[in-house]
Design a protein around this motif. Structure first.
Motif, mmCIF file in Angstrom:
data_model
loop_
_atom_site.group_PDB
_atom_site.id
_atom_site.type_symbol
_atom_site.label_atom_id
_atom_site.label_comp_id
_atom_site.label_asym_id
_atom_site.label_seq_id
_atom_site.Cartn_x
_atom_site.Cartn_y
_atom_site.Cartn_z
ATOM 1 N N ARG A 195 0.834 -1.201 0.000
ATOM 2 C CA ARG A 195 0.000 0.000 0.000
ATOM 3 C C ARG A 195 0.872 1.256 0.000
ATOM 4 O O ARG A 195 1.950 1.266 0.606
ATOM 5 C CB ARG A 195 -0.924 0.019 1.214
ATOM 6 N N VAL A 196 0.390 2.292 -0.680
ATOM 7 C CA VAL A 196 1.045 3.593 -0.673
ATOM 8 C C VAL A 196 0.187 4.540 0.150
ATOM 9 O O VAL A 196 -0.972 4.794 -0.209
ATOM 10 C CB VAL A 196 1.213 4.168 -2.096
ATOM 11 N N LEU A 197 0.718 5.025 1.238
ATOM 12 C CA LEU A 197 0.012 5.968 2.094
ATOM 13 C C LEU A 197 0.641 7.346 1.890
ATOM 14 O O LEU A 197 1.847 7.518 2.101
ATOM 15 C CB LEU A 197 0.107 5.541 3.558
ATOM 16 N N CYS A 198 -0.163 8.295 1.467
ATOM 17 C CA CYS A 198 0.339 9.615 1.097
ATOM 18 C C CYS A 198 -0.358 10.683 1.933
ATOM 19 O O CYS A 198 -1.592 10.746 1.953
ATOM 20 C CB CYS A 198 0.107 9.860 -0.399
ATOM 21 N N THR A 199 0.426 11.510 2.634
ATOM 22 C CA THR A 199 -0.115 12.588 3.449
ATOM 23 C C THR A 199 0.397 13.916 2.926
ATOM 24 O O THR A 199 1.612 14.155 2.917
ATOM 25 C CB THR A 199 0.283 12.430 4.928
ATOM 26 N N ARG A 200 -0.516 14.768 2.479
ATOM 27 C CA ARG A 200 -0.134 16.060 1.907
ATOM 28 C C ARG A 200 -0.165 17.158 2.957
ATOM 29 O O ARG A 200 -1.056 17.200 3.808
ATOM 30 C CB ARG A 200 -1.074 16.432 0.762
ATOM 31 N N HIS A 201 0.807 18.063 2.865
ATOM 32 C CA HIS A 201 0.797 19.296 3.645
ATOM 33 C C HIS A 201 1.281 20.405 2.724
ATOM 34 O O HIS A 201 2.460 20.526 2.445
ATOM 35 C CB HIS A 201 1.691 19.186 4.882
ATOM 36 N N ARG A 202 0.337 21.159 2.193
ATOM 37 C CA ARG A 202 0.629 22.194 1.215
ATOM 38 C C ARG A 202 1.366 21.584 0.025
ATOM 39 O O ARG A 202 0.825 20.733 -0.660
ATOM 40 C CB ARG A 202 1.389 23.345 1.865
ATOM 41 N N SER A 203 2.618 22.006 -0.223
ATOM 42 C CA SER A 203 3.333 21.514 -1.403
ATOM 43 C C SER A 203 4.279 20.366 -1.079
ATOM 44 O O SER A 203 5.200 20.076 -1.848
ATOM 45 C CB SER A 203 4.120 22.648 -2.054
ATOM 46 N N THR A 204 4.070 19.713 0.051
ATOM 47 C CA THR A 204 4.918 18.584 0.443
ATOM 48 C C THR A 204 4.052 17.348 0.642
ATOM 49 O O THR A 204 2.928 17.439 1.139
ATOM 50 C CB THR A 204 5.682 18.893 1.752
ATOM 51 N N CYS A 205 4.563 16.212 0.247
ATOM 52 C CA CYS A 205 3.858 14.941 0.400
ATOM 53 C C CYS A 205 4.772 13.958 1.126
ATOM 54 O O CYS A 205 5.857 13.631 0.628
ATOM 55 C CB CYS A 205 3.463 14.388 -0.966
ATOM 56 N N ALA A 206 4.356 13.528 2.309
ATOM 57 C CA ALA A 206 5.069 12.465 3.026
ATOM 58 C C ALA A 206 4.411 11.137 2.659
ATOM 59 O O ALA A 206 3.179 11.035 2.610
ATOM 60 C CB ALA A 206 4.993 12.689 4.530
ATOM 61 N N PHE A 207 5.219 10.134 2.361
ATOM 62 C CA PHE A 207 4.651 8.858 1.936
ATOM 63 C C PHE A 207 5.248 7.703 2.713
ATOM 64 O O PHE A 207 6.374 7.783 3.233
ATOM 65 C CB PHE A 207 4.856 8.648 0.425
ATOM 66 N N ARG A 208 4.475 6.611 2.754
ATOM 67 C CA ARG A 208 4.924 5.364 3.361
ATOM 68 C C ARG A 208 4.504 4.220 2.448
ATOM 69 O O ARG A 208 3.410 4.237 1.876
ATOM 70 C CB ARG A 208 4.315 5.157 4.755
#
Length: 306
Positions: free
Chosen positions: A277-290
């Motif tokens: 699975r790809v978990l993607c968390t956006r914060h403005r222009s940044t994306c943290a993924f797992r």
């Protein structure tokens, strides 16, 4: 012959773009996927100058009219340098298995020149550090930091770490990762998002599938010429990075499509099945993924956009 003279500590080092380096030393099957054309030691210890050719015909080149190469081709050049330099100049045995532990890249869009007809001639300056050796034995790890320039402008940098394992150590490491995946319950693969939503050129470039409200790492083309140039028993890091990029594009409806910087850390191998699975968390222009497989995190990182 196409050549350039690059200064290194006051001494000229000619680089050539006339032919590729040996494909075996960058772990590529197709010559068309070999980007490096020349690699030479500089005057400074553990520093190397390299030439790379980035063709407009490459599968990663965006067909959106931007005339800029994909960040993936920079990362692939970094990967090829991380293999070629140790094998060619540090006597790493060819039978050893290379494992990339982490990588990063950073682009300066203002300094990127538009792609030219045919191919872009890229000059790289690579510095090797943190060289690790077995006692009285071969090199088993190092770090590489690279700057990238074209037509007189430095437009980006990247780097990462790589380990080199003999057959026994690699087999033990693979067994530990495979055990986690085999104990996981398979996920049912759903439909694929449309290519336009993921900002890819063609449906066969899609590496994601929908699973309810989530996204799975599931390449549409298992013989994709760039992602799967040669057989592999695990999901390549380049596929994981592209899966994260596509997840960011999907979640932003295409607004976050071309990352300006990013990094990825691999905690363990990601197995082909069941799909991670790809978990993607956006914060403005940044994306943290797992990247998560069977409840275990296999990789994580961040992508940043302009």
């Amino acid at each position: 012959m196409s050549t350039s003279t690059v200064g290194a500590a006051g001494k000229s080092e000619p680089l050539s773009w006339s032919r590729t380096v040996e494909r075996e030393l960058v772990h590529r099957t197709s010559v068309a996927e070999v980007l490096l054309t020349d690699v030479r030691p500089a005057d400074t210890a553990h520093v190397f100058l390299a030439a790379a050719s980035w063709p407009r015909a490459h599968a990663t080149f965006p067909r959106d009219g931007s005339q800029r190469h994909s960040p993936l081709i920079l990362v692939e050049t970094l990967r090829q340098l991380g293999l070629y330099v140790p094998l060619r100049f540090y006597a790493v045995p060819a039978a050893f298995h290379a494992v990339i532990t982490d990588l990063y890249f950073h682009l300066r869009p203002a300094d990127e020149t538009p792609a030219r007809a045919g191919a872009t001639q890229v000059t790289c300056r690579a510095r090797v550090s943190a060289v690790r050796r077995l006692r009285d034995g071969p090199v088993v790890g190092l770090r590489l930091n690279v700057t990238f320039a074209a037509y007189g402008k430095t437009f980006g940098c990247g780097g990462g770490g790589v380990r080199f394992l003999d057959g026994a150590r690699f087999t033990a490491l693979r067994a530990a990762s495979a055990g986690v995946a085999s104990s996981a319950r398979p996920s049912r693969q759903g439909n694929r998002p449309p290519a336009a939503r993921l900002t890819v050129n063609h449906p066969h470039d899609v590496v994601l599938a929908l699973d309810g409200d989530g996204l799975l790492v599931s390449p549409a083309d298992p013989l994709h010429p760039f992602f799967f140039d040669h057989p592999t028993d695990h999901v390549p890091g380049m596929v994981l990075l592209e899966a994260a990029r596509q997840a960011a594009s999907y979640s932003s409806r295409g607004r976050l499509s071309r990352p300006r910087f990013g990094w990825l850390k691999a905690s363990r191998f990601t197995e082909p099945a069941p799909p991670a699975r790809v978990l993607c968390t956006r914060h403005r222009s940044t994306c943290a993924f797992r990247i998560v497989q069977g409840g275990t995190e296999t990789a994580y990182g961040t992508l940043g956009y302009t």
